[in-house]
Motif scaffolding. Structure first.
Motif, short mmCIF file in Angstrom:
data_model
loop_
_atom_site.label_atom_id
_atom_site.label_comp_id
_atom_site.label_asym_id
_atom_site.label_seq_id
_atom_site.Cartn_x
_atom_site.Cartn_y
_atom_site.Cartn_z
N MET C 253 0.85 -1.18 0.00
CA MET C 253 0.00 0.00 0.00
C MET C 253 0.90 1.24 0.00
SD MET C 253 -3.10 -1.06 -0.09
CE MET C 253 -4.00 0.46 0.23
N GLY C 255 0.18 4.78 0.55
CA GLY C 255 -0.91 5.66 0.94
C GLY C 255 -2.22 4.93 0.75
N ASP C 256 -3.11 5.51 -0.04
CA ASP C 256 -4.40 4.89 -0.28
C ASP C 256 -4.42 4.08 -1.57
OD1 ASP C 256 -5.77 5.38 1.94
OD2 ASP C 256 -7.11 6.93 1.11
N THR C 257 -3.26 3.89 -2.17
CA THR C 257 -3.21 3.18 -3.43
C THR C 257 -2.49 1.84 -3.25
OG1 THR C 257 -2.88 5.35 -4.40
CG2 THR C 257 -2.66 3.45 -5.87
N ALA C 258 -3.12 0.78 -3.84
CA ALA C 258 -2.47 -0.52 -3.82
C ALA C 258 -1.54 -0.61 -5.03
CB ALA C 258 -3.51 -1.62 -3.88
N ASN C 269 -11.46 -1.59 -1.33
CA ASN C 269 -11.37 -1.39 0.12
C ASN C 269 -10.06 -0.71 0.54
OD1 ASN C 269 -9.80 -3.57 -0.54
ND2 ASN C 269 -10.28 -4.72 1.33
N ALA C 270 -9.48 0.13 -0.35
CA ALA C 270 -8.18 0.74 -0.07
C ALA C 270 -8.19 1.52 1.24
CB ALA C 270 -7.77 1.65 -1.23
N ALA C 271 -9.29 2.24 1.47
CA ALA C 271 -9.32 3.14 2.62
C ALA C 271 -9.26 2.38 3.95
CB ALA C 271 -10.58 3.98 2.56
N SER C 272 -9.73 1.14 3.96
CA SER C 272 -9.81 0.45 5.24
C SER C 272 -8.63 -0.49 5.52
CB SER C 272 -11.13 -0.32 5.31
OG SER C 272 -11.35 -1.02 4.12
N LYS C 274 -5.40 -1.39 7.08
CA LYS C 274 -4.51 -0.88 8.12
C LYS C 274 -3.10 -1.40 7.87
CE LYS C 274 -8.06 -0.14 11.51
NZ LYS C 274 -8.93 -1.02 12.26
N ARG C 346 -10.02 -6.44 -4.30
CA ARG C 346 -9.92 -6.12 -2.88
C ARG C 346 -8.58 -6.53 -2.32
NH1 ARG C 346 -15.11 -7.89 -3.40
NH2 ARG C 346 -16.67 -6.26 -3.06
N GLY C 355 -10.02 -4.70 6.55
CA GLY C 355 -11.02 -3.73 6.99
C GLY C 355 -12.29 -4.35 7.52
#
Lengths: 286, 361, 360
Positions: C253, C255-258, C269-272, C274, C346, C355
């Motif tokens: 990951m 940041g918010d990008t895979a 589900n990038a935002a979730s 951890k 995902r 997430g």
């Protein structure tokens, strides 16, 4: 199904063929030979045709021993087959007791026939035998050497003791080969123990029971050593079965011709009855 | 090194198990025998192996008549549906067993067993007993044993049938690779059309003791010779219905009609049997020539990615297979579209007379 | 008819289980709604048959309770539970006719003859056995015998649940399609709870309204076929459901990008996600397309499955990505790029969907 023909196979079974020839075919031919001839010793033979056969078939003595033989055989079948099935049903299917039961069941089968006869002879003696003495002590007038009923009772009991295990082992083998799913399905269908026996166990045991009936039939029809050692055919001729009678004629009286004819008739009866049993029991079989 | 069956037939107690069959299997080829239970696959394999002797006909191998030659002398190996290994030998000894019998020296045995174990992904299990392995590994061991001796003919009788779905998928994926570099003739019996398709090679469709068609797998699938071959080689089962050709038009029932195309326009007027594979009958109009049909839904099965709808079309049981989720109530009337550009037409004798578009997949 | 509750259920075949691995069935709480169609799905040894036997009463669990409509049935035998079961290998009473087989469960319960006759005809009609009623059951083919087993379950109208233990194992593929849809149809018609045990995902998904996917004695995910297909809770679900199973590609990951290597991948589900743990992108072959931009791959193998093709590709780091192509699609011969449908792409952390649930 026909397999590939491999000529070498005959070589491998040749020794067995030779053995069988010496063991069965040659003696049988000798018997056939004797049955149609008259001999007075010195290796002199005279053609007798079917005289011996006619004599044997017409003889009341043969009729009596044949009837005794039939009574004996059907009695032990009527006792041993159901009893064997009941014992097999009662035996555990899983756990340590399985091998204990199997060994116990196999024990009588391991004892030589003449020993069985001798054992039971002593066991049943009214003065010193455990069974004979006990029976008399509790009030029965038991003496198998004198009383016909007692002799038959002892004879049947001995055979049941010796051979029921064979039926048990065969029936047990049939029972354990039934997949668990059948019992589970039957429990789910709400079947009673009787229904389980009637519609699952008995049909699945049919083949092994057929084998058991045939084996017990043939063996009991041929039985010689045990009754001979136990009662010697007595008292009188009351327990003289076919084979005992046959030996008396052949070796006791040295009437080789009639004995040979009787042997052949005896042989044919066994063959015929075995076939009848087999067809009856295998009826409706796919 | 071809295996040739020349008018081979087999009868048992007067009952025909295999009708006279001619079949030539090329060296290095992978051949699938596809058919239902009791269609004769196993018998045909046993004849090829020499386990059974044909009632009539001859079997030639490598230009030589081997009809009466016993299986021991034929250098064939066989893998069964049941996982058959020596239970008291290690995996290594199991794989090595045919080489030991052939009296090959120890170093060479070791080299070949290691190589085969690597290929079969059995290397970590070589010291274990078969009973300590999973079903998939047991069957790999059996296959390794069949392949290690470089047999001329390797016969596999539904080897994946007793495996779990996912293990089956895995081994099915690997099998073509195992046979790729070998010069042996592989014969693989299965009841599943999907396996035949994924293996490629050649496929023989079997029905009631008869080889109805034999040829490259895709050709058998796309150009079935007759109705029976098409049905054997179709999963889900192929949809069929009686149709009438009149002029340039086909008529199904009283109201469903469509134009004949280049491959069917020359057919004489009359009645034909139409065959359409289920995935060419869809809920949305699809393909080159979709024809609307309406049927009564028997049941809809939804798998998450596909919808299988069983429905009644003029008294015929039909199946529609579409991607996506489409649910229907039992007995509901529903509209489907069959792509007749992928349809097949069979004459009264069951022979393929027209495959619209020339390719009926 | 009953609602079946599994309360804190667990089973070990050994007397004193210590490790989680000693349990053939891990702790399980679940409720089977009255009239539902359920599947217990998993590979051999996952505990599904153990669970089935506990519900049917052939096995008493080492822990927990089984309730039928709130009534504790844990130690009651199968007869008392009023259940029916169809086994893997057809169980029929060989010496009886088809009719007698179907009548057997009723006769055992002392149902009057006239009623038996009526029920048997009705069930024979449902299971397409009418024409064979007077034939010996042992003469039928495998699918016919399975229909008899099924019929014996259906014939009692007081049955709480009908269980199927891999009932199609011995059935040929083309008959499998028929029998499978028949089971589903019967469920819709008679509206009785059915539980279907299998290792075959297609059978489970097509039959059940809800699927319980099991592995190593534990439940991995419970959901509708669509949920299991579109939103696997664990990579195992992705692998086990679907043929071929879900593609799994190690990722990082940023940041918010895979990212797979240098290629950014849009995921649902990038935002979730951890930080920490091993990350993988899961994408089903059905949702992969050839594209002008995206993940660079080489096409290595194309397998024709008849109604579609399975294309195998390899990424620059040696990972395999499979995709499905229709017969009409153009398949590039070698180097190409793949795009993933973002709605179905995902990230999984240590196997679990990032997430959510155990992947949170």
């Amino acid at each position: 199904m026909r397999k590939t023909v491999n000529q070498r196979a005959w070589l491998f079974i040749l020794p067995v063929l030779v053995l069988v020839a010496f063991n069965a075919i040659l003696p049988l031919m000798t018997v056939v030979n004797y049955s149609v001839q008259e001999t007075f010793g010195n290796n002199e033979f005279f053609w007798a045709g079917l005289i011996w056969f006619e004599q044997v078939i017409g003889s009341p003595r043969f009729h009596d021993s044949l009837i005794r033989q039939l009574i004996f055989t059907f009695s032990i079948l009527a006792i041993e087959i159901p009893l064997g099935v009941i014992i097999a049903l009662a035996m555990p299917r899983k756990g340590v007791w399985v091998s204990v039961c199997l060994v116990l069941m196999a024990l009588p089968l391991l004892i030589p026939w003449n020993v069985v006869g001798a054992m039971w002879n002593i066991f049943a003696l009214p003065d010193i035998g455990l069974m004979g003495y006990t029976l008399n002590a509790i009030g029965f007038d038991f003496n198998f050497t004198r009383q016909i009923g007692d002799a038959w009772f002892t004879l049947l009991l001995m055979d049941v003791w010796h051979w029921t295990s064979l039926v048990v082992l065969l029936a047990y083998a049939g029972l354990v080969s039934i997949p668990d799913a059948y019992y589970q399905a039957a429990r789910i269908d709400g079947a009673s123990s009787w229904a389980i026996f009637r519609y699952i166990q008995l049909p699945k045991m049919k083949r092994v029971l057929t084998i058991a009936v045939l084996l017990r039939f043939m063996d009991s029809f041929n039985i010689y050593t045990e009754p001979f050692v136990l009662t010697g055919g007595g008292p009188g001729n009351s327990t003289t079965l076919l084979s005992i009678d046959l030996v008396k004629i052949a070796l006791g009286q040295f009437d080789l011709g009639p004995a040979a004819a009787m042997s052949l008739i005896y042989f044919l009866i066994i063959l015929l009855l075995s076939w009848v049993f087999y067809t009856l029991m295998m009826r409706n079989e796919e | 090194m071809a295996l040739e069956l020349k008018s081979v037939a087999k009868q048992v107690d007067g009952e025909v198990h295999i009708h006279p069959t001619d079949l030539t299997l090329a060296p290095g080829s992978f051949n699938v025998l596809l058919g239902t239970t009791l269609s004769g696959k196993t018998t045909l394999m046993q004849l090829m192996a020499g386990l059974e002797r044909p009632t009539s006909g001859q079997i030639w191998f490598n230009g030589r008549d081997v009809t009466g030659v016993s299986v021991q002398k034929r250098n064939v190996s066989m893998v069964y549906q049941q996982f058959i290994n020596y239970p008291n030998l290690s995996v290594y000894a199991n794989i090595a067993s045919p080489l030991k019998l052939a009296r090959i020296d120890k170093a060479e045995i070791n080299r070949r067993v290691q190589e085969m174990a690597e290929l079969m992904r059995l290397t970590p299990m070589l010291d274990r007993r078969p009973s300590e392995l999973s079903g998939g590994q047991q069957q790999r061991t059996a296959m390794a044993r069949a392949l290690v001796k470089d047999a001329d003919v390797v016969l596999l009788d539904e080897p994946l049938a007793n495996l779990d779905f996912k293990l089956r998928e895995e081994l099915r994926d690997e099998l073509p690779r195992l046979f790729a570099d070998r010069n042996c003739i592989a014969v693989y019996a299965t009841t599943e059309p999907m396996e035949a398709l994924l293996f490629g090679g050649n496929t023989a469709t079997l029905h009631e003791g008869r080889v109805t068609q034999f040829g490259p797998t895709m050709e058998s699938y796309q150009q079935p010779k007759d109705l029976i071959s098409a049905q054997v080689f179709s999963e889900p089962p192929m949809n069929s219905a009686k149709v009438t050709k009149q002029g340039g038009e086909f008529l199904l029932g009283s109201s469903i009609r469509w134009q004949a195309d280049a491959s069917t326009t020359g057919l004489a007027d009359g009645s034909y049997m139409l065959g359409v594979r289920p995935h060419r009958v869809t809920i949305r109009p699809d393909g080159a020539q979709p024809v609307a049909i309406r049927g009564h839904v028997r049941i809809a099965e939804l798998s998450g990615s596909e919808s299988t709808v069983h429905f009644d079309l003029n008294g015929n049981d039909w199946v529609s297979l579409s991607t996506g989720v489409h649910d229907f109530d039992i007995g509901a009337e529903a509209d489907f579209h069959m792509d007749v550009s992928r349809a097949m037409y069979f004459d009264d004798a069951g022979h393929l007379v027209g495959a619209a578009g020339g390719r009926a997949d | 008819m009953a609602r079946i509750t599994l309360d804190n259920l667990g089973h070990a075949y050994m007397p004193n289980p210590v490790n989680p691995a000693d349990w053939a069935l891990q702790q399980l709480d679940f409720e089977f709604d009255d009239g539902g169609a359920y599947a217990l799905l998993g590979p051999s040894g996952c505990g599904k048959t153990t669970l089935l036997n506990i519900i049917s009463g052939l096995l008493v669990p080492s822990r927990g309770r089984v309730l039928f409509d709130g009534e504790d049935m844990t130690t009651r035998d199968p007869t008392a539970r009023n259940i029916a079961q169809v086994f893997q290998f057809p169980v029929i009473y060989d010496t009886m006719t088809v009719r007698q087989n179907l009548a057997f469960p009723l006769r055992n319960r002392g149902v009057p003859a006239a009623e038996i006759e009526a029920r048997v005809s009705e069930i024979a009609e449902m299971t397409d056995l009418t024409e064979m009623l007077d034939r010996r059951a042992s003469g039928l083919t495998a699918d016919g015998k399975q229909k008899i087993s099924l019929g014996r379950g259906l014939v009692r109208d007081d049955v709480n649940v009908i269980m199927f233990d891999e009932p199609l194992t011995v059935i040929d593929p083309h008959l499998k399609w028929q029998l499978r849809s028949k089971l589903k149809e019967l469920h819709r018609r008679i509206d009785r709870t059915m539980i279907y045990v299998t290792h075959d995902q297609i059978e489970a998904l097509t039959f059940a309204d809800r699927v319980v996917l099991m592995k190593d004695g534990g439940v991995v995910q419970i959901g509708t076929p669509v949920e299991l297909f579109e939103r696997p809770a664990h990579t195992f679900v992705g692998h086990f459901i679907g043929s071929p199973g879900m593609n799994l590609l190690p990722c990082i990951m940023a940041g918010d990008t895979a990212m797979i290597g240098d290629t950014p991948i849009a995921v649902a589900n990038a935002a979730s996600v951890k930080p920490g743990g091993a990350l993988e992108i899961g994408i089903r072959p059905e949702f992969v397309r050839f594209a002008d931009s995206g993940l660079p791959v080489q096409v290595t193998r194309v397998m024709n499955a008849g109604r579609y093709r399975i294309v195998e590709t390899v990424t620059q780091t040696g990972e395999t990505v499979k995709l499905l192509a229709s017969n009409e699609d153009e398949v590039p011969s070698e180097a190409t790029r793949l795009s993933f449908d973002p709605a179905f792409t995902r990230v999984y952390r240590d196997g679990w969907l990032a997430g959510e649930g155990r992947g949170a």
